[in-house]
Motif scaffolding. Structure first.
Motif, PDB file in Angstrom:
ATOM      1  N   VAL A 263     -36.878 -12.665   4.367  1.00 47.77           N
ATOM      2  CA  VAL A 263     -38.112 -13.433   4.276  1.00 47.77           C
ATOM      3  C   VAL A 263     -39.289 -12.483   4.140  1.00 47.77           C
ATOM      4  O   VAL A 263     -39.423 -11.519   4.893  1.00 47.77           O
TER       5      VAL A 263
ATOM      6  N   TYR B 110     -36.839 -13.420   9.485  1.00 45.99           N
ATOM      7  CA  TYR B 110     -35.921 -14.432   8.964  1.00 45.99           C
ATOM      8  C   TYR B 110     -36.294 -15.787   9.558  1.00 45.99           C
ATOM      9  O   TYR B 110     -37.057 -15.877  10.523  1.00 45.99           O
ATOM     10  N   TYR B 111     -35.764 -16.842   8.953  1.00 51.28           N
ATOM     11  CA  TYR B 111     -36.006 -18.188   9.459  1.00 51.28           C
ATOM     12  C   TYR B 111     -35.099 -18.463  10.655  1.00 51.28           C
ATOM     13  O   TYR B 111     -33.933 -18.062  10.667  1.00 51.28           O
TER      14      TYR B 111
ATOM     15  N   SER C 207     -33.702 -21.103  11.391  1.00 45.13           N
ATOM     16  CA  SER C 207     -32.553 -21.919  10.990  1.00 45.13           C
ATOM     17  C   SER C 207     -31.393 -21.066  10.500  1.00 45.13           C
ATOM     18  O   SER C 207     -30.258 -21.547  10.425  1.00 45.13           O
TER      19      SER C 207
ATOM     20  N   ARG D 223     -30.812 -28.181   8.332  1.00 45.13           N
ATOM     21  CA  ARG D 223     -32.208 -28.086   7.901  1.00 45.13           C
ATOM     22  C   ARG D 223     -32.789 -29.466   7.606  1.00 45.13           C
ATOM     23  O   ARG D 223     -33.968 -29.720   7.884  1.00 45.13           O
TER      24      ARG D 223
ATOM     25  N   ASP E 171     -39.280 -24.755  11.149  1.00 42.50           N
ATOM     26  CA  ASP E 171     -38.322 -23.677  10.876  1.00 42.50           C
ATOM     27  C   ASP E 171     -39.103 -22.366  10.920  1.00 42.50           C
ATOM     28  O   ASP E 171     -39.490 -21.807   9.897  1.00 42.50           O
TER      29      ASP E 171
ATOM     30  N   ILE F  48     -40.581 -18.595  11.351  1.00 39.81           N
ATOM     31  CA  ILE F  48     -40.213 -17.241  10.938  1.00 39.81           C
ATOM     32  C   ILE F  48     -40.299 -16.335  12.163  1.00 39.81           C
ATOM     33  O   ILE F  48     -41.315 -16.305  12.856  1.00 39.81           O
TER      34      ILE F  48
END
Length: 330
Positions: A233, A249-250, A252, A300, A310, A312
């Motif tokens: 990300v 990163y997310y 999720s 998601r 979601d 970060i």
């Protein structure tokens, strides 16, 4: 203190007062059938029939028909019976919304009943009797979640908390700095980001699954992310106290892509049987994938349905949170 659910139940029991119930003509004495159940037995049968496929629920078709006829006569008896027979499906959802959004349960239940009655009126024409009950229940569910989101004075749970929430044990009841801070009230975006990541790491450590997350982080650092994770990300933030600005990163990405229908129904606050019924009638609000005899739901999509952000997060923050949680264990 009695709420509207209790009042409906008491009123219906008072109306029948141990007398047999006839859902065919309304009066057991005038019915050709000689055997009729008492109201408690009838109620149990109606509740059970309500979670069966709509097309096979003859009892509910008769019940809806009696409700329409009594409406024409200006009598609300059978409308109350219908409400009383769907209340068991509404109780658990109202309690969950009240708990998750910190909203008064009595207000939620009053709104659910009012909305269910509106659905009853709206389905008077153009809707098959076998579908009326599901419309009323779904409308009540939607009303409960709308009110919870609109009137809650507290923030909803963070993403990972909402999907994996558990009742706290005595050992988990010690105050933690990150647990008493509302991230939404922090004006410094970097601090809010750090707390969000550390909170996620602390929970993962307490659940005993941080070893797998650590391996996941190693893949991120090496540039070889696999499984449910996508590409790294990118973020415009430039925090100085992180090892690498490309290691976001997310949240999720920590979850599987899909979960079973039972788990998804639990997050949504409905029974698994109700979820199956909504799928069969084409009213389930999320896309599902059929795998053999079971269903899978996109995590998601479920997060989006529940308005779960979601977020970060950065590997450093998550690992720091896990380290703090591990050191805090006596």
């Amino acid at each position: 203190m009695a709420d509207v659910f209790d009042q409906i139940e008491w009123n219906v029991q008072k109306i029948f007062d141990g007398e047999p119930v006839c859902v065919h003509v309304g009066n057991a004495m005038e019915c050709e059938l000689k055997r009729h159940p008492s109201y408690p037995k009838f109620h149990t049968e109606a509740v059970r029939a309500g979670v069966q496929p709509a097309s096979s629920s003859r009892l509910w078709e008769s019940l809806i028909a009696m409700g329409r006829l009594s409406d024409l006569d200006g009598d609300c008896t059978w409308r109350l019976v219908i409400l009383d027979c769907i209340i068991p499906s509404l109780r658990s959802v109202s309690a969950r919304v009240s708990r998750d959004f910190r909203v008064d349960c009595e207000e939620i239940r009053s709104d659910m009943v009012a909305t269910a009655l509106e659905a009853w009126k709206d389905t008077a024409t153009g809707v098959a009797p076998r579908n009326v009950r599901d419309r009323m229940v779904k409308a009540a569910f939607d009303a409960a979640f709308r009110q919870g989101k609109a009137t809650s004075s507290e923030r909803p749970m963070d993403d990972i908390e909402a999907l994996s929430w558990q009742e706290p044990t005595a050992q988990d009841c010690k105050p933690r700095a990150s647990s008493i801070i509302d991230v939404d009230d922090i004006r410094d975006a970097d601090v809010a980001e750090q707390i969000r990541g550390e909170r996620a790491g602390a929970m993962l450590q307490r659940w005993g699954c941080f070893d797998a997350v650590h391996s996941f982080h190693d893949e991120i650092r090496s540039g070889h992310r696999s499984g449910s994770a996508g590409q790294a990300v990118k973020t415009s933030r430039s925090r100085s106290l992180i090892s690498n600005p490309n290691l976001y990163y997310y949240s999720s990405d920590l979850y599987p892509r899909h979960i079973g229908l039972s788990e998804a129904a639990g997050v949504m606050g409905i029974a698994e049987s109700a979820a199956h019924r909504l799928i069969r009638t084409g009213q389930f609000p999320l896309p599902v994938a059929r795998v053999g005899r079971s269903y899978k739901v996109s995590v998601r999509a479920l997060m989006h349905f529940k308005d779960i952000p979601d977020a970060i997060i950065h590997v450093d923050d998550v690992e720091n949170g896990a380290l703090h949680a591990r050191d805090a264990v006596p």
